[in-house]
Design a protein around this motif. Structure first.
Motif, short mmCIF file in Angstrom:
data_model
loop_
_atom_site.label_atom_id
_atom_site.label_comp_id
_atom_site.label_asym_id
_atom_site.label_seq_id
_atom_site.Cartn_x
_atom_site.Cartn_y
_atom_site.Cartn_z
N PRO A 43 -7.57 -17.31 -4.13
CA PRO A 43 -8.36 -17.41 -2.89
C PRO A 43 -9.83 -17.72 -3.11
CG PRO A 43 -6.85 -15.55 -2.77
CD PRO A 43 -6.77 -16.08 -4.17
N ARG A 44 -10.42 -17.15 -4.14
CA ARG A 44 -11.87 -17.35 -4.30
C ARG A 44 -12.19 -18.81 -4.64
NH1 ARG A 44 -11.46 -15.58 -9.92
NH2 ARG A 44 -13.12 -16.47 -11.23
N TYR A 45 -11.29 -19.50 -5.34
CA TYR A 45 -11.54 -20.89 -5.66
C TYR A 45 -11.52 -21.75 -4.39
CZ TYR A 45 -10.75 -19.46 -10.49
OH TYR A 45 -10.82 -18.84 -11.71
N ALA A 46 -10.58 -21.48 -3.50
CA ALA A 46 -10.51 -22.22 -2.23
C ALA A 46 -11.75 -21.92 -1.39
CB ALA A 46 -9.25 -21.84 -1.47
N ILE A 47 -12.18 -20.67 -1.37
CA ILE A 47 -13.39 -20.30 -0.62
C ILE A 47 -14.60 -21.03 -1.17
CG2 ILE A 47 -14.99 -18.41 -0.12
CD1 ILE A 47 -12.55 -16.56 0.02
N TYR A 48 -14.70 -21.10 -2.50
CA TYR A 48 -15.82 -21.80 -3.12
C TYR A 48 -15.81 -23.29 -2.74
CZ TYR A 48 -16.49 -17.72 -6.17
OH TYR A 48 -16.72 -16.47 -6.67
N GLY A 49 -14.63 -23.91 -2.80
CA GLY A 49 -14.54 -25.33 -2.47
C GLY A 49 -14.96 -25.60 -1.04
N VAL A 50 -14.47 -24.78 -0.10
CA VAL A 50 -14.83 -24.94 1.31
C VAL A 50 -16.32 -24.69 1.50
CG1 VAL A 50 -14.51 -23.97 3.61
CG2 VAL A 50 -12.52 -24.43 2.17
N VAL A 53 -18.39 -27.72 0.61
CA VAL A 53 -18.29 -28.76 1.62
C VAL A 53 -19.10 -28.38 2.87
CG1 VAL A 53 -16.73 -29.98 3.18
CG2 VAL A 53 -16.05 -29.57 0.82
N VAL A 54 -18.96 -27.14 3.34
CA VAL A 54 -19.67 -26.70 4.54
C VAL A 54 -21.18 -26.78 4.35
CG1 VAL A 54 -20.23 -24.67 5.94
CG2 VAL A 54 -17.84 -25.21 5.44
N VAL A 55 -21.67 -26.21 3.25
CA VAL A 55 -23.11 -26.21 3.00
C VAL A 55 -23.62 -27.64 2.80
CG1 VAL A 55 -24.93 -25.45 1.41
CG2 VAL A 55 -23.10 -23.87 2.07
N GLY A 56 -22.85 -28.45 2.07
CA GLY A 56 -23.25 -29.83 1.85
C GLY A 56 -23.36 -30.61 3.15
N LEU A 57 -22.36 -30.49 4.02
CA LEU A 57 -22.39 -31.18 5.30
C LEU A 57 -23.56 -30.70 6.16
CD1 LEU A 57 -18.60 -31.32 6.28
CD2 LEU A 57 -20.04 -33.21 5.49
N LEU A 105 -5.31 -45.26 -10.81
CA LEU A 105 -5.86 -44.52 -9.68
C LEU A 105 -4.79 -43.64 -9.07
CD1 LEU A 105 -8.50 -44.33 -7.97
CD2 LEU A 105 -7.48 -46.04 -6.46
N ARG A 106 -5.14 -42.42 -8.77
CA ARG A 106 -4.20 -41.50 -8.13
C ARG A 106 -4.96 -40.45 -7.35
NH1 ARG A 106 -3.17 -36.70 -11.33
NH2 ARG A 106 -4.42 -36.71 -13.26
N VAL A 107 -4.22 -39.69 -6.55
CA VAL A 107 -4.80 -38.60 -5.76
C VAL A 107 -4.25 -37.28 -6.27
CG1 VAL A 107 -5.00 -37.57 -3.47
CG2 VAL A 107 -5.05 -40.06 -3.72
N ALA A 108 -5.14 -36.34 -6.56
CA ALA A 108 -4.74 -35.00 -7.02
C ALA A 108 -4.90 -34.01 -5.87
CB ALA A 108 -5.59 -34.58 -8.21
N PHE A 109 -3.82 -33.34 -5.52
CA PHE A 109 -3.85 -32.40 -4.40
C PHE A 109 -4.24 -31.01 -4.89
CE2 PHE A 109 -0.92 -35.77 -2.97
CZ PHE A 109 -1.60 -36.17 -1.84
N LEU A 110 -5.53 -30.85 -5.13
CA LEU A 110 -6.10 -29.59 -5.59
C LEU A 110 -6.32 -28.67 -4.39
CD1 LEU A 110 -8.71 -31.09 -8.08
CD2 LEU A 110 -6.40 -30.29 -8.59
N PRO A 111 -6.71 -27.41 -4.61
CA PRO A 111 -7.01 -26.51 -3.49
C PRO A 111 -8.06 -27.08 -2.54
CG PRO A 111 -6.83 -25.27 -5.52
CD PRO A 111 -6.79 -26.71 -5.91
N PRO A 112 -8.07 -26.64 -1.28
CA PRO A 112 -9.02 -27.18 -0.29
C PRO A 112 -10.46 -27.17 -0.80
CG PRO A 112 -7.47 -25.71 0.77
CD PRO A 112 -7.22 -25.59 -0.71
N ARG A 133 -17.64 -31.42 -4.94
CA ARG A 133 -18.68 -31.88 -5.86
C ARG A 133 -19.42 -33.08 -5.28
NH1 ARG A 133 -19.06 -27.37 -8.71
NH2 ARG A 133 -17.90 -27.31 -10.65
N VAL A 134 -18.68 -34.05 -4.73
CA VAL A 134 -19.32 -35.26 -4.21
C VAL A 134 -20.27 -34.91 -3.06
CG1 VAL A 134 -18.94 -37.46 -3.05
CG2 VAL A 134 -17.44 -36.77 -4.93
N ILE A 135 -19.78 -34.14 -2.10
CA ILE A 135 -20.62 -33.77 -0.95
C ILE A 135 -21.75 -32.84 -1.39
CG2 ILE A 135 -20.64 -32.54 1.25
CD1 ILE A 135 -17.76 -33.51 1.67
N GLY A 136 -21.44 -31.89 -2.27
CA GLY A 136 -22.46 -30.95 -2.73
C GLY A 136 -23.58 -31.65 -3.49
#
Length: 218
Positions: A43-50, A53-57, A105-112, A133-136
């Motif tokens: 859970p903490r990894y998903a929270i970090y990822g979100v 994104v939230v702070v970056g946006l 090229l491929r898409v990796a379905f990592l946590p949110p 990472r990109v948005i941050g």
């Protein structure tokens, strides 16, 4: 140049933009989990990822760059792009090719937040474009752009001031330090026990310091 000495009270419009960033990210994360094979994982990894994104946006939509000459803005943009490039390399968005690694090229379905990640493996370099990472990193680079425009100095003095600012250097130094101990695979996100925790903390502190900018330009 005048600099802030205290954290400003957020305006109503700023709070609305923050709420928009939170709601949009949560909706996209829910849709992403619903229609893909991605899982939340720890859970903490998903929270970090979100959070990234939230702070970056919020930063990208809420930061108001002061007026300046075209020349100043061009110099600030060059410095910000260079900063983003350093973050991209230090943070693992761009890596050296791995012998025997998957090409194409491929898409990796990592946590949110970390996924869906666009991954490219090639002979010259690899790309691992995780939304967080990109948005941050884009948000940090935009804050650097705003800082240099506000400083309204020459490009050289702005660049010296930027990298003498410890808060600006933290994300780069932290990414380099954690990647030394990380995995060498194409999907490595500087995989150490606490690298997610440390990089997220540094990201948030850097955002606060670049928005507040205590002592910058003094």
């Amino acid at each position: 140049m005048a600099t802030a000495t205290a954290l400003p009270r957020p305006s109503r419009s700023s709070l609305l933009r923050a709420a928009f960033a939170v709601n949009t990210t949560l909706i996209l994360a829910f849709v992403y989990l619903l229609f893909t094979d991605a899982s939340v994982g720890a859970p903490r990894y998903a929270i970090y990822g979100v959070t990234w994104v939230v702070v970056g946006l919020w930063v990208l939509f809420d930061t108001r760059v002061p007026t300046a000459s075209t020349e100043t803005k061009r110099r600030a943009a060059a410095i910000a792009l260079g900063y983003f490039a350093l973050l991209a390399v230090a943070g693992g968005l761009v890596t050296a090719p791995v012998p025997g690694g998957t090409e194409g090229l491929r898409v990796a379905f990592l946590p949110p937040g970390w996924g869906p990640a666009l991954v490219y493996g090639g002979d010259l370099f690899n790309l691992i474009l995780m939304p967080a990472r990109v948005i941050g990193y884009a948000a940090l680079a935009f804050l650097v752009y705003d800082t240099v425009v506000e400083a309204a100095g020459a490009a050289v003095s702005g660049l010296v001031g930027l990298f003498s600012c410890v808060s600006c250097s933290w994300p780069i130094l932290t990414s380099l330090a954690t990647s030394v101990f990380g995995s060498g695979t194409a999907l490595a996100l500087t995989v150490t026990t606490f690298s997610y925790d440390l990089s997220t903390l540094v990201f948030l502190v850097t955002v606060v310091l670049l928005r507040w900018r205590p002592g910058f330009g003094k």
